[in-house]
Design an enzyme around this catalytic site. Structure first.
Site, PDB file in Angstrom:
ATOM      1  N   ALA A 125       0.829  -1.203   0.000  1.00  0.00           N
ATOM      2  CA  ALA A 125       0.000   0.000   0.000  1.00  0.00           C
ATOM      3  C   ALA A 125       0.868   1.259   0.000  1.00  0.00           C
ATOM      4  O   ALA A 125       1.714   1.427  -0.861  1.00  0.00           O
ATOM      5  CB  ALA A 125      -0.979  -0.035   1.169  1.00  0.00           C
ATOM      6  N   SER A 126       0.686   2.126   0.971  1.00  0.00           N
ATOM      7  CA  SER A 126       1.420   3.399   0.987  1.00  0.00           C
ATOM      8  C   SER A 126       2.904   3.256   1.277  1.00  0.00           C
ATOM      9  O   SER A 126       3.646   4.223   1.146  1.00  0.00           O
ATOM     10  CB  SER A 126       0.776   4.360   1.987  1.00  0.00           C
ATOM     11  N   LEU A 127       3.358   2.061   1.648  1.00  0.00           N
ATOM     12  CA  LEU A 127       4.799   1.860   1.797  1.00  0.00           C
ATOM     13  C   LEU A 127       5.512   1.904   0.454  1.00  0.00           C
ATOM     14  O   LEU A 127       6.735   2.039   0.406  1.00  0.00           O
ATOM     15  CB  LEU A 127       5.092   0.534   2.508  1.00  0.00           C
ATOM     16  N   THR A 128       4.740   1.822  -0.649  1.00  0.00           N
ATOM     17  CA  THR A 128       5.386   1.973  -1.956  1.00  0.00           C
ATOM     18  C   THR A 128       5.956   3.377  -2.113  1.00  0.00           C
ATOM     19  O   THR A 128       6.887   3.575  -2.892  1.00  0.00           O
ATOM     20  CB  THR A 128       4.417   1.698  -3.126  1.00  0.00           C
TER      21      THR A 128
END
Length: 197
Positions: free
Chosen positions: A45-48
């Protein structure tokens, strides 16, 4: 035990040695319960943002292909309007670009179909700034979508391809990918309840 999340995999290592590796809970809890395994694949998710996008921008900076103080308009001329003319790459990285926190993705999907990455970038470029660059922290996926487009413009490769070749493969991240192949689906932990397959 509290049921705050269905499952997790914990791995602790030092250099080339795994010290602890254990799976707890389930990878799917609705409509059926499926146990988690040590090889379960998770949606980052937003860790990309830091793992793929920010790292890709940093690689391009280290190669001298971009500078963090470059104006975004240098790479995306259509971006330099509506109060966004002074936005620099560093502002996008630090969520201080003045971009709005979000946009109506459902309306854009209805208008342009899905997926429509080029239309998303066009829409971001046309947005009115919600503030001056560097003035306020406002978490926004829109800045990182813009950074991914800068990676593409600079390198000639999508963020998917660039991060795979320059980050994931060199680090041996064999099961890290955008849009994982169907053969991985059985090993991916559920991230949301959705209608249909």
């Amino acid at each position: 035990e509290k049921g705050n999340f269905p499952g997790a995999v914990v791995i602790v290592g030092r250099q080339d040695e795994i010290l602890y590796w254990k799976a707890f809970g389930h990878q799917v809890i609705e409509p059926n319960v499926e146990p988690i395994s040590k090889d379960t694949i998770f949606d980052l998710a937003s860790l990309t943002k830091p793992i793929a996008t920010a790292a890709s921008i940093t690689i391009l900076r280290d190669r001298g292909e971009i500078d963090l103080d470059d104006y975004v308009g240098k790479y995306l001329p259509a971006f330099a309007c509506n109060g966004k003319q002074e936005v620099r790459i560093r502002h996008l990285l630090t969520h201080t670009s003045g971009l709005p926190a979000y946009m109506d993705a459902a309306a854009l999907k209805q208008q342009s179909g899905s997926p429509c990455p080029e239309k998303v970038v066009e829409k971001i470029c046309s947005l009115q700034a919600a503030g001056e660059p560097g003035e306020e922290f406002r978490y926004s996926c829109l800045g990182y979508i813009t950074l991914a487009k800068i990676v593409q413009v600079t390198s000639g490769k999508s963020i998917d391809e660039f991060s795979r070749e320059n980050i994931f493969a060199p680090l041996g991240m064999k099961h890290t990918s955008y849009n994982p192949p169907e053969s991985w689906h059985k090993d991916i932990a559920a991230s949301e309840v959705a209608d249909g397959p």
